[in-house]
Design a protein around this motif. Structure first.
Motif, PDB file in Angstrom:
ATOM      1  N   ILE A 222      -2.010   4.598  -2.329  1.00 41.28           N
ATOM      2  CA  ILE A 222      -2.918   5.231  -1.234  1.00 41.28           C
ATOM      3  C   ILE A 222      -2.647   6.687  -0.984  1.00 41.28           C
ATOM      4  CG2 ILE A 222      -3.504   2.936  -0.081  1.00 41.28           C
ATOM      5  CD1 ILE A 222      -1.250   3.843   2.098  1.00 41.28           C
TER       6      ILE A 222
ATOM      7  N   HIS B  27       2.888  -1.185   5.827  1.00 45.93           N
ATOM      8  CA  HIS B  27       2.169  -0.947   4.421  1.00 45.93           C
ATOM      9  C   HIS B  27       2.479  -2.162   3.412  1.00 45.93           C
ATOM     10  CE1 HIS B  27       2.468   3.158   5.920  1.00 45.93           C
ATOM     11  NE2 HIS B  27       1.461   3.660   5.130  1.00 45.93           N
TER      12      HIS B  27
ATOM     13  N   ALA C  88      -6.696   5.348   4.931  1.00 43.40           N
ATOM     14  CA  ALA C  88      -6.283   5.773   3.637  1.00 43.40           C
ATOM     15  C   ALA C  88      -7.238   5.396   2.516  1.00 43.40           C
ATOM     16  CB  ALA C  88      -4.736   5.281   3.486  1.00 43.40           C
ATOM     17  N   ASN C  89      -7.426   5.836   1.446  1.00 44.29           N
ATOM     18  CA  ASN C  89      -8.364   5.397   0.246  1.00 44.29           C
ATOM     19  C   ASN C  89      -7.023   4.826  -0.862  1.00 44.29           C
ATOM     20  OD1 ASN C  89     -10.808   6.409   1.366  1.00 44.29           O
ATOM     21  ND2 ASN C  89      -9.762   8.474   1.005  1.00 44.29           N
ATOM     22  N   VAL C  90      -7.609   3.703  -1.141  1.00 46.17           N
ATOM     23  CA  VAL C  90      -6.904   3.375  -2.306  1.00 46.17           C
ATOM     24  C   VAL C  90      -7.334   4.105  -3.712  1.00 46.17           C
ATOM     25  CG1 VAL C  90      -6.364   1.247  -3.891  1.00 46.17           C
ATOM     26  CG2 VAL C  90      -6.499   0.943  -1.465  1.00 46.17           C
TER      27      VAL C  90
ATOM     28  N   PHE D  78       0.838  -1.021   0.085  1.00 48.77           N
ATOM     29  CA  PHE D  78       0.213  -0.034   0.109  1.00 48.77           C
ATOM     30  C   PHE D  78       0.989   1.192   0.002  1.00 48.77           C
ATOM     31  CE2 PHE D  78      -2.331  -3.523   2.002  1.00 48.77           C
ATOM     32  CZ  PHE D  78      -3.440  -3.372   1.232  1.00 48.77           C
TER      33      PHE D  78
ATOM     34  N   HIS E 179      -0.941  -1.025  -4.449  1.00 48.93           N
ATOM     35  CA  HIS E 179      -2.129  -0.333  -4.545  1.00 48.93           C
ATOM     36  C   HIS E 179      -1.554   1.191  -3.868  1.00 48.93           C
ATOM     37  CE1 HIS E 179      -4.695  -3.951  -4.919  1.00 48.93           C
ATOM     38  NE2 HIS E 179      -3.760  -4.332  -3.914  1.00 48.93           N
TER      39      HIS E 179
END
Length: 184
Positions: free
Chosen positions: A176, A108, A159-161, A74, A174
């Motif tokens: 983030i 992460h 956190a948004n992907v 991430f 991914h």
């Protein structure tokens, strides 16, 4: 006529092959991410991940993330690191804070190749929230809002992907929009 058909068929095959190859790559930070390259080989080309790459280098994790894996990373953007309190990144990059930096970065990373559809399935199977153990010993909580995957750290930060499923030879990235922090 036969040679024209052969050339046309060959051109179509090359075009289809190029389209297929292009379909497996994604653009991240202005750079094409190639699925036949590892996480480090791709990340160093992303203009949006220079802070993450510098942190990975300072933490001594380049070799680890170049290994076979599989890994799911991430990957916070430069803007995500910039949103931390002033001086945080500079402090973490200091040699005396290397252990803390390693802990943050490895929180992460997951020791699996988890594409977004698999993560979405796990979230659904677990009633809307799926625990995600990381190699750093943290447990993130994956949630979804429609197609958007969100990760919550042990401190309640989310956190948004923003870019999912960036395929790598040793896993997946991914992207983030926030840095996830372990409970300290």
């Amino acid at each position: 006529m036969k040679s024209t058909l052969k050339l046309t068929a060959a051109a179509l095959a090359l075009t289809a092959g190029a389209a297929l190859a292009a379909g497996h790559t994604k653009m991240v930070g202005g750079a094409e991410m190639f699925p036949d390259k590892n996480i480090i080989e791709n990340a160093v080309n992303s203009a949006d991940h220079t802070t993450l790459v510098a942190a990975v280098q300072a933490a001594g994790l380049v070799e680890t993330l170049s290994d076979e894996g599989p890994f799911t990373v991430f990957a916070p953007t430069n803007d995500a690191f910039a949103a931390l309190p002033e001086g945080t990144v500079d402090s973490l990059l200091m040699e005396e804070n290397k252990d803390q930096l390693v802990k943050i970065l490895t929180c992460h990373v997951v020791a699996a190749d988890a594409m977004s559809d698999a993560i979405q399935g796990m979230i659904a199977d677990d009633g809307g929230a799926h625990p995600v153990p990381t190699v750093g010993g943290c447990t993130l909580t994956a949630k979804a809002d429609g197609d958007m995957i969100m990760l919550e750290d042990e401190n309640g930060n989310v956190a948004n992907v923003t870019i999912a499923d960036v395929d790598q030879s040793n896993g997946v990235i991914h992207v983030i929009d926030a840095v996830l922090l372990p409970k300290m």
